[in-house]
Design a protein around this motif. Structure first.
Motif, short mmCIF file in Angstrom:
data_model
loop_
_atom_site.label_atom_id
_atom_site.label_comp_id
_atom_site.label_asym_id
_atom_site.label_seq_id
_atom_site.Cartn_x
_atom_site.Cartn_y
_atom_site.Cartn_z
N UNK A 270 0.82 -1.20 0.00
CA UNK A 270 0.00 0.00 0.00
C UNK A 270 0.86 1.26 0.00
N UNK A 271 0.28 2.33 -0.49
CA UNK A 271 0.95 3.63 -0.59
C UNK A 271 1.37 4.17 0.78
N UNK A 272 0.72 3.73 1.86
CA UNK A 272 1.02 4.26 3.19
C UNK A 272 2.48 4.02 3.60
N UNK A 273 3.12 3.03 3.00
CA UNK A 273 4.52 2.74 3.35
C UNK A 273 5.47 3.75 2.72
N UNK A 274 5.03 4.42 1.67
CA UNK A 274 5.84 5.44 1.01
C UNK A 274 4.88 6.53 0.49
N UNK A 275 4.29 7.31 1.40
CA UNK A 275 3.29 8.31 1.01
C UNK A 275 3.95 9.55 0.41
N UNK A 276 4.54 9.35 -0.77
CA UNK A 276 5.39 10.38 -1.35
C UNK A 276 5.44 10.20 -2.86
N UNK A 277 5.81 11.25 -3.57
CA UNK A 277 6.06 11.15 -5.00
C UNK A 277 7.53 10.86 -5.30
N UNK A 278 8.31 10.65 -4.25
CA UNK A 278 9.72 10.33 -4.39
C UNK A 278 9.93 8.82 -4.20
N UNK A 279 10.83 8.27 -4.99
CA UNK A 279 11.19 6.86 -4.84
C UNK A 279 12.42 6.74 -3.94
N UNK A 280 12.59 5.55 -3.38
CA UNK A 280 13.74 5.28 -2.51
C UNK A 280 14.64 4.27 -3.21
N UNK A 281 15.93 4.54 -3.24
CA UNK A 281 16.89 3.60 -3.83
C UNK A 281 17.94 3.23 -2.80
N UNK A 282 18.00 1.95 -2.50
CA UNK A 282 18.99 1.42 -1.57
C UNK A 282 20.16 0.91 -2.42
N UNK A 283 21.33 1.56 -2.34
CA UNK A 283 22.40 1.30 -3.31
C UNK A 283 23.08 -0.05 -3.19
N UNK A 284 23.02 -0.68 -2.02
CA UNK A 284 23.68 -1.98 -1.91
C UNK A 284 23.02 -2.81 -0.82
N UNK A 285 22.42 -3.91 -1.25
CA UNK A 285 21.82 -4.84 -0.32
C UNK A 285 22.84 -5.92 0.02
N UNK A 286 22.44 -6.85 0.86
CA UNK A 286 23.41 -7.85 1.29
C UNK A 286 23.82 -8.81 0.18
N UNK A 287 23.03 -8.86 -0.93
CA UNK A 287 23.42 -9.71 -2.05
C UNK A 287 24.13 -8.92 -3.14
N UNK A 288 24.45 -7.64 -2.83
CA UNK A 288 25.22 -6.83 -3.77
C UNK A 288 24.40 -6.10 -4.81
N UNK A 289 23.07 -6.25 -4.77
CA UNK A 289 22.21 -5.55 -5.72
C UNK A 289 21.70 -4.25 -5.11
N UNK A 290 20.91 -3.53 -5.94
CA UNK A 290 20.19 -2.37 -5.40
C UNK A 290 18.76 -2.79 -5.13
N UNK A 291 18.09 -2.05 -4.27
CA UNK A 291 16.67 -2.30 -4.01
C UNK A 291 15.91 -0.99 -4.13
N UNK A 292 14.76 -1.04 -4.81
CA UNK A 292 13.94 0.14 -5.02
C UNK A 292 12.63 0.04 -4.26
N UNK A 293 12.15 1.19 -3.80
CA UNK A 293 10.77 1.34 -3.34
C UNK A 293 10.19 2.45 -4.21
N UNK A 294 9.29 2.07 -5.11
CA UNK A 294 8.85 2.98 -6.18
C UNK A 294 7.35 3.22 -6.11
N UNK A 295 6.89 4.47 -5.98
CA UNK A 295 5.46 4.74 -6.05
C UNK A 295 4.94 4.47 -7.47
N UNK A 296 3.81 3.75 -7.57
CA UNK A 296 3.29 3.36 -8.89
C UNK A 296 1.79 3.13 -8.79
N UNK A 297 1.01 3.94 -9.51
CA UNK A 297 -0.46 3.81 -9.51
C UNK A 297 -1.03 3.70 -8.09
#
Length: 528
Positions: free
Chosen positions: A253-280
């Motif tokens: 749900x949108x309540x976890x990121x009530x924003x028009x901005x996305x969040x980018x985590x540059x390095x997770x424990x498996x070496x990838x990035x992780x996104x939290x992206x508002x969409x519809x």
């Protein structure tokens, strides 16, 4: 764009210049490229357009910040250029999205500011905006739900966002507008040869079971993670050239990121990035990168992947999402070039595309990503023109508008993703006021959209409408199941089907959609 008219094209055309197998991003892009150059072009898709990988992305049109960190400047330059062209040619679907990279260590703000400034400079005139550091206070103002413990600030940068499946449908419409033919639910069952060279294909209409022989000067295999199957139709001894990698996304749900901005985590424990992206009005969390030994059209998320996404996202959000918060889970398989190193991780395999020519003359394209589909199409059609002896013509797609193109700002309109078709859709509702009625209040989907999808967007089933003509399945799987009987009723009326077809459609769709519900996909691990 009626199906019977498109099939009539098969029956009337004696020889095609280019036949493309596969209706995902690369196949659709190649078909637009070929048709816009004036080549007689046909595209055949076994399932629905973008049914596979191409409807299951992170919904980003990006240059690849991670590729820059890996030193792959050439790939970043290509992607940044194509990102800018995509926004220019399909502004109804592609928009600027601002990302924040949170800083919890003293050095990270400066480090990412420098790197992202280089990213912006590489984009040149096609830049989406300049990166800049933000204070702790400004970061919290922009994303109120961010984890504030030890937060020092963030770095803001810009990339693009889009709707992948809607892009695919508009691309199929563009192919036809350019004089080509594109058909879904057409399975290629045989490759025809003369003197060892491919001269045609045999395809079966999965609705009527009728088979058609298509003569063509060139064949392009653009079937994504399934290219090896087509290669082995051509040559049973052909080695596999694709390594499938699974990426999973979780929608909350949108309540976890009530924003028009996305969040980018540059390095997770498996070496990838992780996104939290508002969409519809929802939030997409992802993704993962897990090698898969085999390819299927409906891949399943694993318990570990879902837990990894939720746990990682929970580290950076004040309110941690749990399994009970998940609205939908979807998985896709990336068609990466197979690595010679059996121990190599898929995140280290090149994300660039590759083009192969078989001894028979068949051309195969693998790899790449949505952002660079146009460049991939240009290169593969350049190759096809040489192989097929076609008249050499320059590409025009850098300035070719995708169907739906409009410069009118309709971002807040629930029907905005239809672009220039909004007016015709509205006219449809004026003609029949019942079509204004919503079939989902929460997702703002109405009856007119179902009718429109059948008449003008190649929808043949309940799944086509709920998964790809709208994104109901990916946004709220349970709500989409509730909508299915109404969608089936409207489609049956449009195409003259009876009650049995409706029941069968609802049953099939419900079985499919349950795979996107977390409780039906995976169960939490039990303590030892």
């Amino acid at each position: 764009m009626k199906r019977e008219n498109l099939i009539a094209n098969i029956e009337s055309e004696t020889q095609w210049d280019v036949a493309i197998i596969g209706g995902g991003a690369s196949g659709l892009g190649a078909a637009i490229e070929a048709a816009s150059r004036g080549y007689k072009t046909i595209l055949l898709e076994q399932h629905d357009f973008t049914k596979g990988t191409s409807s299951r992305s992170t919904k980003l049109v990006h240059g690849g910040v991670r590729y820059l960190a890996q030193g792959n400047v050439a790939l970043v330059l290509e992607a940044l250029r194509e990102r800018g062209l995509l926004r220019k040619n399909a502004p109804h679907l592609v928009s600027d999205l601002s990302f924040l990279i949170p800083s919890y260590l003293w050095w990270t703000t400066s480090f990412f500011t420098i790197g992202l400034t280089i990213y912006d400079l590489l984009a040149g005139k096609l830049s989406f905006g300049w990166s800049k550091p933000l204070s702790r206070k400004s970061t919290i103002e922009k994303i109120p739900t961010i984890n504030t413990r030890k937060l020092r600030g963030s770095v803001l940068y810009h990339d693009g966002q889009f709707d992948d499946a809607r892009m695919g449908i508009n691309m199929a419409q563009t192919i036809i507008e350019q004089g080509g033919t594109a058909l879904n639910y057409m399975k290629v069952i045989e490759l025809s040869k003369e003197d060892g060279k491919i001269c045609g294909i045999v395809t079966r209409d999965l609705e009527t079971e009728l088979a058609y022989e298509i003569k063509t000067k060139t064949v392009i295999n653009a079937t994504g993670v399934f290219v090896d199957k087509i290669l082995q139709k051509d040559n049973p001894q052909a080695k596999d050239i694709v390594q499938a990698s699974q990426g999973v996304h979780v929608v909350v749900d949108k309540k976890f990121l009530p924003s028009n901005f996305a969040l980018m985590i540059p390095k997770t424990r498996d070496g990838r990035v992780l996104f939290a992206v508002p969409w519809y009005n929802k939030v997409v969390l992802g993704t993962t990168d897990i090698p898969k030994a085999s390819s299927v059209i409906e891949p399943m998320a694993t318990d570990e992947e879902v837990d990894f996404i939720l746990e990682t996202a929970g580290r950076y959000l004040e309110k941690k999402p749990t399994r009970s918060d998940v609205k939908s889970v979807f998985a896709g398989l990336r068609p990466l070039a197979a690595s010679d190193d059996e121990d190599g991780k898929t995140k280290e395999i090149s994300r660039g595309h590759k083009i192969y020519q078989s001894p028979s003359g068949m051309i195969t394209i693998i790899g790449g990503k949505w952002t660079t589909y146009r460049q991939m199409g240009e290169e593969v059609i350049d190759k096809a023109a040489l192989v097929g002896g076609l008249p050499l013509r320059k590409s025009v797609t850098k300035n070719l508008h995708i169907h739906g193109y409009t410069t009118t700002s309709i971002v807040q309109d629930p029907l905005g993703f239809y672009g220039s078709d909004v007016g015709r859709l509205t006219e449809l509702m004026r003609e029949d006021s019942d079509l204004k009625l919503l079939i989902s209040e929460s997702l703002k989907i109405n009856r007119a959209q179902v009718v429109w999808s059948f008449r003008y967007e190649f929808a043949r089933s309940v799944e086509d409408f709920l998964a790809r003509r709208t994104r109901a399945l990916f946004l709220d799987a349970a709500e989409s199941i509730r909508m299915a009987p109404t969608v089936a009723e409207i489609l049956a009326k449009e195409d003259g089907y009876g009650m049995e077809w409706e029941k069968d459609q609802v049953k099939k769709y419900t079985q499919l959609a349950k795979r996107y519900l977390l409780e039906d996909i995976v169960e939490p691990k039990q303590p030892a």
